[in-house]
Write an enzyme that holds these catalytic residues in place. Structure first.
Site, PDB file in Angstrom:
ATOM      1  N   SER A 248      -9.368   2.114   2.998  1.00  0.00           N
ATOM      2  CA  SER A 248      -8.439   2.626   2.073  1.00  0.00           C
ATOM      3  C   SER A 248      -7.108   2.017   1.507  1.00  0.00           C
ATOM      4  CB  SER A 248      -7.532   3.684   3.070  1.00  0.00           C
ATOM      5  OG  SER A 248      -6.827   3.267   4.072  1.00  0.00           O
TER       6      SER A 248
ATOM      7  N   LYS B 295       0.737  -1.081   0.110  1.00  0.00           N
ATOM      8  CA  LYS B 295       0.032   0.002  -0.117  1.00  0.00           C
ATOM      9  C   LYS B 295       0.888   1.312  -0.111  1.00  0.00           C
ATOM     10  CE  LYS B 295      -3.725   2.153   2.761  1.00  0.00           C
ATOM     11  NZ  LYS B 295      -4.568   1.850   3.976  1.00  0.00           N
TER      12      LYS B 295
ATOM     13  N   SER C 212      -9.625  -0.251   7.323  1.00  0.00           N
ATOM     14  CA  SER C 212      -9.153  -0.290   5.894  1.00  0.00           C
ATOM     15  C   SER C 212      -8.676  -1.527   5.204  1.00  0.00           C
ATOM     16  CB  SER C 212      -8.386   0.862   5.882  1.00  0.00           C
ATOM     17  OG  SER C 212      -8.981   2.086   5.868  1.00  0.00           O
TER      18      SER C 212
END
Length: 550
Positions: A229, A155, A253
């Site tokens: 996210s 990420k 997330s």
């Protein structure tokens, strides 16, 4: 507070701040007024309610003994290489049926297809070919490490040395990470190879339509979002671009996109996995964890990631980490998968509210499957969840605003989702913020007491109350009614970021062709217990093996 409190703001930024602060005060005032009606006892009768007591409470907890043996993993073979999970690939390497180099070539061909990528991949990490060749050699000469030749995505708020890591923001420019985050370094040391960085919402809290990179589309329906996210990590996993991805979880997330993309993800106990080298959204809520396609794969990875690094101040005590790792690496049992002797709690309020009937039906079917496996199921409700939910909002937004304060002169460059949350974080007083922090240890004690009173090993809740949001209007549907996505997606997950308890999201079925999940939650350091239960559940269901067309 107004924009005049920040004299360095440009005129444009000041106008945006003042407009959003007016709306933020309207949004936050009812929540704060309610919170102020429930102050903690005054000193000297407040007891152990300093913010640091929340970390101390977790650190003092004993590692629960897993109530069941982990089942053996049924290795999948004879499938396309991109379809294989972590343990499947390790078995294929060991048998000589595949090599890291051939797997990398298969995955790389998929990264070149924009329809498969769907906005998930931001950059390809240099050095993968050389690392794959080195892994080939290790498999041949018998020196393979635990995750040798497993390719993973990272990420875009987690540092990968030499790679662009921008936190999905225009404000970060062309930042290149100088060194690996601890989690990336640990995976490399175990033989895994970072290959792509994946999209996130801005600073892990912005809007689905990212101002810098655009939106990540859900492989199950490209008109919908993956969920934030860790949006790119989920998209890459679901589209079979990688077998493993790293995500972060501050309000859900890891678990939200796992539920909405038919993946398995774990938010570890707070402090179990170091946050070093990860851009902070809300430091007392931030968790780092792996996402994959099965609980068996996650157990193999979490054992590598767990443990203090001497840099994260909230790090798990070393002896506790050693016990958790010992459980995660314990050999599989030899008998049939069973939950005999396991006691599971199910909620009757909060988690079952604001849930689509299809989501509830999938959860109820999961509860039936747990019973069929031998588990005893009892009702358990955690106290004060409305208040905890509000405290999550206060803590997250205040810590975000604090983290971003020095960049407020460029406020207009944040995307709208980040702007709204920063503005909300500027509204509470210091007392409001500290009250929300101080109540955490009280809530932790109450939650563990509820587990103990009912004698449960884990709590199983519905996952996310709806299927994936439409990108056209960022809404979700519950029983035919459209709701703003943000009012629903973190409702069942943020509670456990605040409490710091381990939580696993696992596939539970489909509603109108879209994935939904269930959440398994344990006491502090019961990460392995939650994963073992999920793994046993995945022995008798095949939802996690279902794949989309891309």
């Amino acid at each position: 507070m107004t924009a005049t409190d920040y004299p360095d703001l440009t005129a444009t930024a000041a106008t945006v701040v003042d407009d959003l602060l007016e709306q933020a005060r309207a949004d936050m005032t009812p929540l704060l007024e309610s919170s102020r009606r429930w102050p903690l006892p005054a000193s000297p009768d407040a007891g152990s309610t300093e913010p640091a007591h929340a970390v101390a409470f977790l650190s003092a907890g004993a590692v629960p003994t897993a109530p069941v043996a982990a089942p053996s993993h049924s290795v999948r073979s004879g499938e396309d290489l991109h379809e294989l999970g972590i343990l499947d690939l390790l078995a294929a390497y060991a048998e000589g049926d595949a090599s890291p180099t051939t797997v990398l070539a298969a995955l790389r061909s998929r990264w070149a297809d924009p329809e498969l990528v769907g906005g998930a991949v931001l950059a390809v990490v240099d050095g993968a070919d050389e690392a794959a060749a080195a892994s080939d050699l290790r498999w041949r000469d018998g020196t393979a490490r635990p995750l040798e030749g497993i390719f993973f995505a990272v990420k875009d708020i987690i540092d990968v040395a030499g790679a662009p890591v921008t936190a999905g923001s225009l404000l970060t420019g062309d930042r290149v990470a100088a060194s690996d985050a601890t989690v990336v370094a640990r995976l490399r040391e175990a033989g895994a190879i970072p290959v792509v960085t994946t999209a996130t919402t801005e600073f892990a809290c912005g809007a689905p339509h990212n101002a810098r990179y655009g939106a990540v589309t859900n492989p199950w329906d490209r008109s919908r979002w993956t969920g934030g996210s860790s949006t790119g990590s989920a998209g890459a996993l679901a589209a079979r671009l990688v077998p493993l991805a790293l995500g972060t979880d501050t309000g859900g997330s890891i678990r939200v996109p796992s539920a909405l993309c038919n993946l398995t993800g774990v938010k570890p106990t707070y402090g179990l996995v170091p946050r070093t080298g990860v851009a902070s959204l809300s430091w007392t809520l931030d968790h780092i964890g792996p996402m994959a396609r099965s609980a068996a794969d996650l157990r193999a990875v979490l054992g590598v990631l767990a443990g203090p690094d001497g840099l994260d101040p909230a790090g798990v005590p070393a002896p506790t980490a050693a016990e958790v790792r010992a459980g995660l690496t314990e050999p599989a049992g030899t008998g049939a998968p069973t939950l005999s002797g396991v006691r599971m709690g199910i909620p009757t309020t909060w988690f079952t509210e604001l849930c689509d009937a299809g989501v509830l039906a999938a959860w109820e079917a999961t509860v039936d499957a747990l019973r069929a496996l031998g588990a005893e199921v009892v009702p358990v409700d955690l106290p004060d969840l409305h208040r905890i939910h509000d405290d999550v909002v206060v803590v997250l937004t205040c810590e975000l605003a604090s983290n971003q304060e020095s960049a407020l002169d460029r406020f207009s460059e944040y995307d709208i989702g980040t702007q709204v949350r920063i503005a909300r974080g500027l509204v509470p007083s210091a007392v409001d913020y500290l009250r929300a922090l101080r109540r955490r240890v009280v809530a932790q004690r109450d939650a563990v007491a509820a587990f103990d009173l009912a004698g449960i090993d884990a709590l199983v809740t519905p996952g996310i109350g709806a299927t994936a949001a439409r990108l056209s209007d960022v809404t979700v549907e519950i029983d035919g009614v459209r709701h703003p996505m943000q009012s629903i997606v973190g409702r069942n997950t943020g509670i456990f970021d605040y409490l710091g308890l381990p939580a696993v999201m696992a596939p539970a079925g489909f509603v109108d062709g879209m994935p939904v999940g269930v959440q398994l939650v344990g006491r502090p350091w019961a990460d392995d217990t939650c994963l073992r239960i999920a793994q046993i559940l995945q022995c008798v269901t095949n939802f996690h093996d279902r794949r989309c067309d891309g």
